[in-house]
Write an enzyme that holds these catalytic residues in place. Structure first.
Site, PDB file in Angstrom:
ATOM      1  N   TYR A 144       0.860  -1.186   0.000  1.00 37.77           N
ATOM      2  CA  TYR A 144       0.000   0.000   0.000  1.00 37.77           C
ATOM      3  C   TYR A 144       0.889   1.226   0.000  1.00 37.77           C
ATOM      4  CZ  TYR A 144      -3.262   3.570   1.785  1.00 37.77           C
ATOM      5  OH  TYR A 144      -4.020   4.705   1.969  1.00 37.77           O
ATOM      6  N   ASP A 239       9.328   2.741  -0.663  1.00 39.95           N
ATOM      7  CA  ASP A 239       8.339   3.430   0.157  1.00 39.95           C
ATOM      8  C   ASP A 239       8.614   3.053   1.609  1.00 39.95           C
ATOM      9  OD1 ASP A 239       6.233   4.508   1.484  1.00 39.95           O
ATOM     10  OD2 ASP A 239       4.677   3.689   0.173  1.00 39.95           O
ATOM     11  N   LYS A 267       4.965   9.270   8.507  1.00 39.92           N
ATOM     12  CA  LYS A 267       4.773   8.696   9.846  1.00 39.92           C
ATOM     13  C   LYS A 267       5.803   9.178  10.883  1.00 39.92           C
ATOM     14  CE  LYS A 267       1.600   5.324   8.216  1.00 39.92           C
ATOM     15  NZ  LYS A 267       1.528   4.451   7.062  1.00 39.92           N
TER      16      LYS A 267
HETATM   17  C1  LIG Z   1       0.828   4.987   5.680  1.00 37.94           C
HETATM   18  C2  LIG Z   1       1.497   4.695   4.405  1.00 37.94           C
HETATM   19  C3  LIG Z   1       1.389   5.552   3.302  1.00 37.94           C
HETATM   20  C4  LIG Z   1       0.444   6.713   3.271  1.00 37.94           C
HETATM   21  O1  LIG Z   1       0.744   7.702   4.205  1.00 37.94           O
HETATM   22  P1  LIG Z   1      -0.418   8.729   4.630  1.00 37.94           P
HETATM   23  O2  LIG Z   1       0.290   9.692   5.519  1.00 37.94           O
HETATM   24  O3  LIG Z   1      -1.466   7.901   5.286  1.00 37.94           O
HETATM   25  O4  LIG Z   1      -0.914   9.361   3.393  1.00 37.94           O
HETATM   26  C5  LIG Z   1       2.156   5.296   2.188  1.00 37.94           C
HETATM   27  N1  LIG Z   1       2.968   4.240   2.138  1.00 37.94           N
HETATM   28  C6  LIG Z   1       3.096   3.382   3.168  1.00 37.94           C
HETATM   29  C7  LIG Z   1       4.049   2.229   3.070  1.00 37.94           C
HETATM   30  C8  LIG Z   1       2.339   3.562   4.324  1.00 37.94           C
HETATM   31  O5  LIG Z   1       2.417   2.682   5.312  1.00 37.94           O
END
Ligand SMILES: *Cc1c(COP(=O)(O)O)cnc(C)c1O
Length: 425
Positions: A144, A239, A267
């Protein structure tokens, strides 16, 4: 467990907020429960509106590696907030946070701050497309990357190559530029790169997957992706929105010693405030406007309050270096869970790295989306509900990562294992 006020608040919320929540998984749908509403939090604990206190293993989905309402983070936030909350003009602390990120990642020379992980990924994809002049991207099934249009794509029927939109509202034309491969299957990526030679801008991957539950890269997987991308002049995007500063002071790329071309963060670098970042070598990053022609902007990008929280968090991570202790605590917890469930005859597989883990109700190894999907989600729902009743808050879905923070102690683990032991199937 008292739940009347939570239930009433959910009813009230549903009248004015779609589904009563501002992000879908918060509705507790997949665990067949009604959401708790949080009043406050501190350290490893959450308190809901009914006065229940929970040990929190979700930690706002990952950002709170120091625990809730960390005193030193709050102090920095208050100090900066007193000066003003947004200027839309550069501040010195934005450079300071960028310098800290650059220092922590060998693959990053320059970094652009944005307001969410989704935005960071969106920017990385645009940058990869703009820099290579190619449109297609390869993503892995089960990873994701935020709610970016071109990544809300799942495998269509038949061969898993061309994606189909996984949500109404995503144009087919977008999805068709997204190619899909199973996680941990570098050969599938090799085949796609051969079939669409010269058309693939980037391969995007969670170097440690957290969004189908925790799934680790198999030995050699990331290195193979690196080699394939280099050979095909395709950019490799890690990511690291979850894994950044979660596994060590750096990213999964530090642990596995593989350098991507672009890295997305979020995060933890916001310490509980909205933030995201995309970084990479100067030659690519300088293609972003105003230096280059690839457009990207944000009214609240580099917001001083978020940035102050991020700096305070990273400073403490650097000073405390809690990673070893977090890792051994988490290992102990996972070992305990595994034993307790085995004694009850409940098949399980636990994937763990550092302070993130997922307990899958699954007796086989979980290495990709297909194997994760074989887990017993009904059993997870019952487990979640039992733990919630026992005042332990777990992620409200089988396919999420659990986290520990520096505020979690042996005492919390003992209480958690005791609760699992009391679970009657
Ligand atoms: C949480 C997450 C996102 C999205 O971040 P948001 O701040 O919720 O938009 C993208 N990539 C990964 C791997 C994530 O865990």
């Amino acid at each position: 467990m008292k739940n009347s006020k939570n239930m009433q608040l959910f009813k009230q919320a549903q009248k004015v907020i779609p589904g009563g929540v501002n992000s879908p998984v918060r509705a507790f749908k997949s665990v067949g429960a009604s959401p708790i509403f949080i009043q406050k939090a501190k350290g490893a604990y959450l308190w809901d509106e009914d006065g229940n206190r929970y040990i929190d293993y979700c930690l706002s989905w990952g950002p709170l590696i120091l625990g809730h309402a960390d005193r030193r983070v709050l102090a920095e936030v208050k100090k900066n907030m007193a000066n003003g909350t947004s200027y839309g003009i550069p501040t010195a602390i934005e450079t300071q946070l960028a310098e800290m990120i650059v220092a922590a990642f060998d693959s990053i020379d320059k970094v652009r701050l944005v307001s969410s992980g989704t935005e960071a990924v969106m920017t990385a994809i645009r940058l990869a497309r703009g820099a290579t002049g190619r449109d297609k991207i390869i993503k892995f099934i089960g990873c994701y990357h935020g709610h970016v249009d071109s990544l809300l794509v799942s495998a269509g029927s038949g061969l898993m190559t061309l994606g189909t939109p996984s949500s109404p509202g995503v144009p087919k034309d977008f999805a068709q530029n997204t190619l899909l491969a199973p996680y941990n299957d570098a050969d599938a990526v090799e085949r796609l790169l051969a079939k669409y030679a010269g058309q693939v801008a980037a391969v995007i991957v969670e170097p440690v997957a957290g969004n189908m539950g925790t799934v680790l890269p198999e030995p050699g997987f990331l290195k193979k992706l690196r080699n394939l991308c280099t050979k095909n002049k395709t950019l490799l995007i890690f990511d690291e929105v979850i894994s950044g500063f979660r596994l060590c002071y750096g990213g999964a790329q530090t642990v596995y010693k593989v350098k991507p071309d672009l890295t997305t963060l979020g995060k933890i670098i916001g310490g509980g405030f909205p933030i995201g970042a995309v970084g990479g070598k100067a030659a690519i990053m300088d293609k972003l406007s105003p230096q280059g022609s690839i457009y990207q902007a944000g009214t609240l990008s580099g917001n001083p309050v978020c940035v102050a929280a991020g700096i305070a968090t990273l400073k403490q991570l650097r000073a405390l270096n809690p990673y070893k202790k977090l890792g051994s605590l988490t290992e102990r917890l996972c070992g305990g869970i595994c034993q307790t469930l085995a004694a009850k005859g409940i098949p399980n597989t636990i994937n763990q790295i550092g302070s993130m883990f997922t307990l899958f109700f699954n007796d086989a190894a979980v290495t990709d989306y297909d194997t994760a999907a074989k887990s017993d989600t009904k059993r997870y729902a019952r487990y979640f509900q039992h733990m919630l009743e026992s005042e332990i808050y777990l992620p409200p879905s089988q396919f999420e990562a659990n986290f520990l923070s520096a505020a979690h102690t042996e005492k919390h683990l003992d209480q958690t294992l005791k609760a699992i032991d009391k679970w009657k199937l």
